[in-house]
Enzyme design. Structure first.
Site, PDB file in Angstrom:
ATOM      1  N   CYS A 190      -6.423   1.055   5.544  1.00 29.05           N
ATOM      2  CA  CYS A 190      -5.160   0.093   5.615  1.00 29.05           C
ATOM      3  C   CYS A 190      -4.455   0.128   7.013  1.00 29.05           C
ATOM      4  O   CYS A 190      -4.184   1.288   7.642  1.00 29.05           O
ATOM      5  CB  CYS A 190      -4.003   0.285   4.848  1.00 29.05           C
ATOM      6  N   GLU A 204      -5.397 -10.282  -1.333  1.00 28.67           N
ATOM      7  CA  GLU A 204      -5.870  -8.857  -1.149  1.00 28.67           C
ATOM      8  C   GLU A 204      -6.307  -8.251  -2.454  1.00 28.67           C
ATOM      9  O   GLU A 204      -5.697  -8.524  -3.283  1.00 28.67           O
ATOM     10  CB  GLU A 204      -4.556  -8.005  -0.572  1.00 28.67           C
ATOM     11  N   SER A 220      -6.114  -4.603   8.112  1.00 24.86           N
ATOM     12  CA  SER A 220      -7.562  -4.557   7.814  1.00 24.86           C
ATOM     13  C   SER A 220      -8.078  -6.238   7.808  1.00 24.86           C
ATOM     14  O   SER A 220      -9.313  -6.359   8.232  1.00 24.86           O
ATOM     15  CB  SER A 220      -8.095  -3.926   6.759  1.00 24.86           C
ATOM     16  N   GLN A 259       0.952  -1.206   0.022  1.00 27.45           N
ATOM     17  CA  GLN A 259       0.018   0.103  -0.007  1.00 27.45           C
ATOM     18  C   GLN A 259       1.046   1.348   0.073  1.00 27.45           C
ATOM     19  O   GLN A 259       1.983   1.196   0.557  1.00 27.45           O
ATOM     20  CB  GLN A 259      -0.974   0.203   1.185  1.00 27.45           C
TER      21      GLN A 259
END
Length: 267
Positions: free
Chosen positions: A73, A201, A212, A46
C-alpha cells in the site's frame, strides 16, 4: 483489548496505523473488518500494522476493510514512514513490507516519497490464470496488467467520466483471468506527463486514490508508449507523482496528513 491508532490520509486515500512494536501482532481478519466498517468502526481504505523488524526501522502488514490481507500500500507505507521520521527527526527511513525493503524520504512540504520496487511484468507474477502477453489481455477494452506486489489491470479510455467504475469494477476484479482478483484502473491520458485515474480497488471499492494503483497505471502507460518517465496522476482526491525509468523501482511521491489519533476497542 484496546488499540491506540493514528488515522491519516493521502489525498483522501485514508488509512489507520496501529503500532505494535514491542508487542505481539494481535490484529486478525475479524478485527480488521470491525475497524474498517465506516458505520460501526473507524473506517479506512487500508489498515497498516507496524511491527518490530531486525533489518529495517519497522515491518508493515496491511489489511483491507473486508478483512483480506494485501501485500503493499503506497499511501499507508508513506504514512508510516512519515510517523517514523517524525520520531527520529531523520529525512529518510527504510521499512520492510511483503515487497521487501522500501526506502522512504522526506520531500518538500508534507510530501513523502517511497521507492515501491520494480514492477512485475510476467504473467505468472501478476498473477494471471494462463500464459499471455501482459500488455494486451484478452478482455474487452484491451487492458494491460502488471504487479506492484498486488495485481493491477489498466484500461485506457477516451473519456473517464463516461465509465461507471462502481458498476463495472466488481466483475473485472473477479474476472477468471485473475486468480488472486485484481485492482482495476481507468486511465485518461491528458498528455505524456499527466493522466486522470479512477480506480476499483480489490477488496475496497472506489477510493479517492491509491498509491499502488497510481504506480501500476503509470507503469502500464509507459509500457504502452503513452507516457514519459515522470507523470502527475490526478485521482478523485488529488495529485501524486509517479516516476519510473522503465527498468528500476517505481517512485511514488505525494502528501500524507494526519487526521486524528485515539484508542479503539478490539474484542
Amino acid at each position: 483489548m484496546t488499540l491506540p491508532f493514528v488515522k491519516m490520509h493521502a489525498h483522501g486515500d485514508d488509512f489507520i496505523i496501529i503500532d505494535r512494536r514491542g508487542q505481539d501482532d494481535s490484529i486478525t481478519a475479524e478485527i480488521a473488518r470491525r475497524l474498517g466498517n465506516r458505520h460501526t468502526g473507524i473506517g479506512f481504505n487500508q489498515l497498516a500494522v507496524v511491527l518490530d523488524c531486525t533489518d529495517a526501522a519497522a515491518r508493515i502488514k496491511f489489511w483491507n476493510p473486508n478483512g483480506t490481507a494485501l501485500q503493499t500500500c503506497g499511501s499507508a507505507t508513506r504514512g508510516v514512514a512519515d510517523r517514523l521520521m517524525h520520531e527520529t527527526g531523520a529525512d529518510s527511513v527504510v521499512v520492510r513490507t511483503d515487497r521487501g525493503l522500501l526506502t522512504c524520504v522526506r520531500a518538500s512540504g508534507q510530501r513523502v516519497s517511497v521507492n515501491m520496487g520494480e514492477p512485475s511484468l510476467e504473467w505468472v507474477a501478476v498473477p494471471l490464470a494462463e500464459p499471455m502477453d501482459t500488455l494486451a489481455l484478452p478482455i474487452e477494452g484491451d487492458p494491460a496488467a502488471c504487479s506492484m506486489g498486488n495485481p493491477h489491470c489498466t484500461f485506457f479510455v477516451d473519456d473517464i467520466n463516461a465509465v461507471d467504475v462502481a458498476a463495472v469494477g466488481p466483475a473485472l476484479e473477479n474476472h477468471p483471468l485473475f486468480p488472486a482478483r485484481t485492482n482495476v484502473h481507468f486511465v485518461q491520458v491528458i498528455d505524456r506527463n499527466h493522466i486522470r485515474l479512477r480506480i476499483w480497488e480489490r477488496g475496497g471499492g472506489v477510493p479517492l486514490g491509491s498509491g499502488s494503483c497510481c504506480c501500476g497505471a503509470v507503469v502500464n502507460g509507459i509500457r504502452r508508449g503513452l507516457l514519459d518517465d515522470t507523470v502527475d496522476v490526478q485521482c478523485d482526491g488529488g495529485v501524486v507523482t509517479v516516476q519510473w525509468d522503465g527498468q528500476g523501482g517505481v517512485v511514488l511521491t505525494g502528501s500524507v496528513e494526519p487526521i486524528m489519533q485515539g484508542t479503539t476497542c478490539a474484542f
